[in-house]
Motif scaffolding. Structure first.
Motif, mmCIF file in Angstrom:
data_model
loop_
_atom_site.group_PDB
_atom_site.id
_atom_site.type_symbol
_atom_site.label_atom_id
_atom_site.label_comp_id
_atom_site.label_asym_id
_atom_site.label_seq_id
_atom_site.Cartn_x
_atom_site.Cartn_y
_atom_site.Cartn_z
ATOM 1 N N ALA A 1 1.328 32.261 26.810
ATOM 2 C CA ALA A 1 2.678 32.185 26.242
ATOM 3 C C ALA A 1 2.934 30.788 25.703
ATOM 4 C CB ALA A 1 3.723 32.538 27.292
ATOM 5 N N ASP A 2 3.754 30.707 24.648
ATOM 6 C CA ASP A 2 4.161 29.423 24.100
ATOM 7 C C ASP A 2 5.352 28.848 24.853
ATOM 8 O OD1 ASP A 2 2.210 29.328 22.083
ATOM 9 O OD2 ASP A 2 3.428 30.618 20.796
ATOM 10 N N SER A 3 6.159 29.744 25.428
ATOM 11 C CA SER A 3 7.352 29.330 26.156
ATOM 12 C C SER A 3 7.513 30.213 27.373
ATOM 13 C CB SER A 3 8.587 29.446 25.260
ATOM 14 O OG SER A 3 9.781 29.305 26.023
ATOM 15 N N LEU B 1 0.035 28.502 29.493
ATOM 16 C CA LEU B 1 1.056 27.957 28.609
ATOM 17 C C LEU B 1 0.443 27.065 27.531
ATOM 18 C CD1 LEU B 1 3.882 26.919 31.102
ATOM 19 C CD2 LEU B 1 3.986 28.758 29.411
ATOM 20 N N SER B 2 1.064 27.072 26.365
ATOM 21 C CA SER B 2 0.680 26.145 25.311
ATOM 22 C C SER B 2 1.039 24.725 25.722
ATOM 23 C CB SER B 2 1.405 26.505 24.012
ATOM 24 O OG SER B 2 2.804 26.313 24.176
ATOM 25 N N HIS B 3 0.601 23.762 24.916
ATOM 26 C CA HIS B 3 0.900 22.361 25.230
ATOM 27 C C HIS B 3 2.402 22.128 25.295
ATOM 28 C CE1 HIS B 3 0.456 17.999 25.335
ATOM 29 N NE2 HIS B 3 1.341 17.933 24.356
ATOM 30 N N SER B 4 3.146 22.662 24.345
ATOM 31 C CA SER B 4 4.594 22.476 24.346
ATOM 32 C C SER B 4 5.238 23.206 25.520
ATOM 33 C CB SER B 4 5.195 22.973 23.030
ATOM 34 O OG SER B 4 4.945 24.365 22.849
ATOM 35 N N GLY B 5 4.686 24.368 25.876
ATOM 36 C CA GLY B 5 5.209 25.098 27.033
ATOM 37 C C GLY B 5 5.051 24.318 28.319
ATOM 38 N N ARG B 6 3.901 23.655 28.483
ATOM 39 C CA ARG B 6 3.693 22.826 29.676
ATOM 40 C C ARG B 6 4.615 21.614 29.670
ATOM 41 N NH1 ARG B 6 -1.720 24.193 28.497
ATOM 42 N NH2 ARG B 6 -2.103 22.158 27.527
ATOM 43 N N ALA B 7 4.820 21.036 28.498
ATOM 44 C CA ALA B 7 5.675 19.847 28.397
ATOM 45 C C ALA B 7 7.117 20.155 28.786
ATOM 46 C CB ALA B 7 5.621 19.288 26.975
ATOM 47 N N LEU C 1 8.044 22.668 30.853
ATOM 48 C CA LEU C 1 8.037 23.574 31.993
ATOM 49 C C LEU C 1 9.141 23.254 33.000
ATOM 50 C CD1 LEU C 1 6.666 25.863 33.580
ATOM 51 C CD2 LEU C 1 5.089 24.153 34.515
ATOM 52 N N HIS C 2 9.180 22.035 33.489
ATOM 53 C CA HIS C 2 10.149 21.694 34.536
ATOM 54 C C HIS C 2 11.582 21.789 34.013
ATOM 55 C CE1 HIS C 2 7.678 20.269 38.005
ATOM 56 N NE2 HIS C 2 6.752 20.309 37.068
ATOM 57 N N ALA C 3 11.791 21.395 32.774
ATOM 58 C CA ALA C 3 13.138 21.462 32.201
ATOM 59 C C ALA C 3 13.625 22.905 32.119
ATOM 60 C CB ALA C 3 13.156 20.819 30.817
ATOM 61 N N ALA C 4 12.716 23.833 31.813
ATOM 62 C CA ALA C 4 13.102 25.240 31.694
ATOM 63 C C ALA C 4 13.630 25.786 33.016
ATOM 64 C CB ALA C 4 11.908 26.065 31.214
#
Length: 260
Positions: free
Chosen positions: A52-54, A82-88, A90-93
């Motif tokens: 997943a991207d998000s 997760l994609s790179h942006s998804g990992r970046a 992650l915690h905020a989500a």
């Protein structure tokens, strides 16, 4: 190799949905969920079904599922999905949705175990099956994992938990139960879960001896040597010595039932 770790964990979580009539496992478009029907967050889980991207949609769908049932729950995120942006992000989500980060255990894999570096502890073993062994397992789990015994009994005392692919083992020292482990056979691997030893017997090699016995029995019965697990900080050194290596990382976020 992370797929074997993540897929085996998914199968293990689904085992908890078997313990009673209120348990369930469901696949939604963005998330898979499994729950016991009990308001015990760590045994009610959500996971991504694939890359997943998000993670936003997955959290939203899981939240709707568990809120409707008034259950606390945890989301286990395999970060390799997760994609790179998804990992970046992650915690905020999860922070945005008032979910608490509780751990980031490494996912570990071994094609086969290395030979032991010290003699096996003097133990006998029994597979979990009858009421006595189920209650013994529940007692040790309640002590080692800080669970109320009534909760441990509801989960580990259920005969429905101990059906394939879930196999429990108890190790005994001088005739008394001291160690437990669960082995889940899925994704071509033997997954290790709930490994623990009573505090007064820790440091004696009982956990490693029981684990090696359980995995050898899995090799004999199912022809499987590959083994996977999610490591705790206390167990990482042992697992590395046994031949496991880190192949992925999970992040675990929790919503307590009282916060629903």
């Amino acid at each position: 190799m992370y797929n074997a770790v993540e897929g085996n964990l998914r199968a293990a979580m689904r085992c908890y949905s078997n313990i009673g009539g209120d348990g369930e496992a469901r696949d939604y478009p963005a998330v898979t969920v499994a729950s016991t029907g009990l308001d015990v967050s760590v045994f009610n889980s959500a996971m991504l079904p694939g890359p997943a991207d998000s993670i936003d949609s997955a959290i939203a769908q899981a939240e709707v599922h568990f809120r409707a049932r008034r259950l606390g729950w945890t989301f286990w995120v395999c970060e390799d999905l997760l994609s790179h942006s998804g990992r970046a992000n992650l915690h905020a989500a999860f922070t945005t949705r008032r979910m608490t980060w509780i751990a980031s255990p490494p996912g570990m894999f071994a094609q086969r175990l290395l030979p032991p570096v010290r003699p096996a502890a003097s133990m006998t073993f029994d597979r979990v099956g009858n009421e006595r062994t189920r209650l013994e397992f529940a007692h040790i789990a309640s002590v080692v994992f800080s669970l109320a015994f009534t909760t441990a009994k509801q989960i580990y005392g259920s005969s429905r938990l101990w059906r394939p692919p879930s196999h429990g083992w108890i190790g005994y020292f001088e005739g008394k139960p001291v160690s437990i482990v669960t082995v889940v056979i899925a994704e071509g691997a033997a997954g290790v879960y709930s490994l623990g030893t009573l505090p007064q017997h820790q440091g004696c090699g009982f956990g490693e001896t029981l684990l090696r016995h359980a995995l050898e029995e899995a090799r004999k019965e199912f022809g499987i040597e590959r083994t996977v697990l999610q490591a705790t900080p206390q167990g990482s050194h042992l697992y590395l010595r046994m031949g496991y290596r880190i192949v992925t990382k999970f992040s675990i976020f929790m919503r307590e039932g009282s916060a629903l």
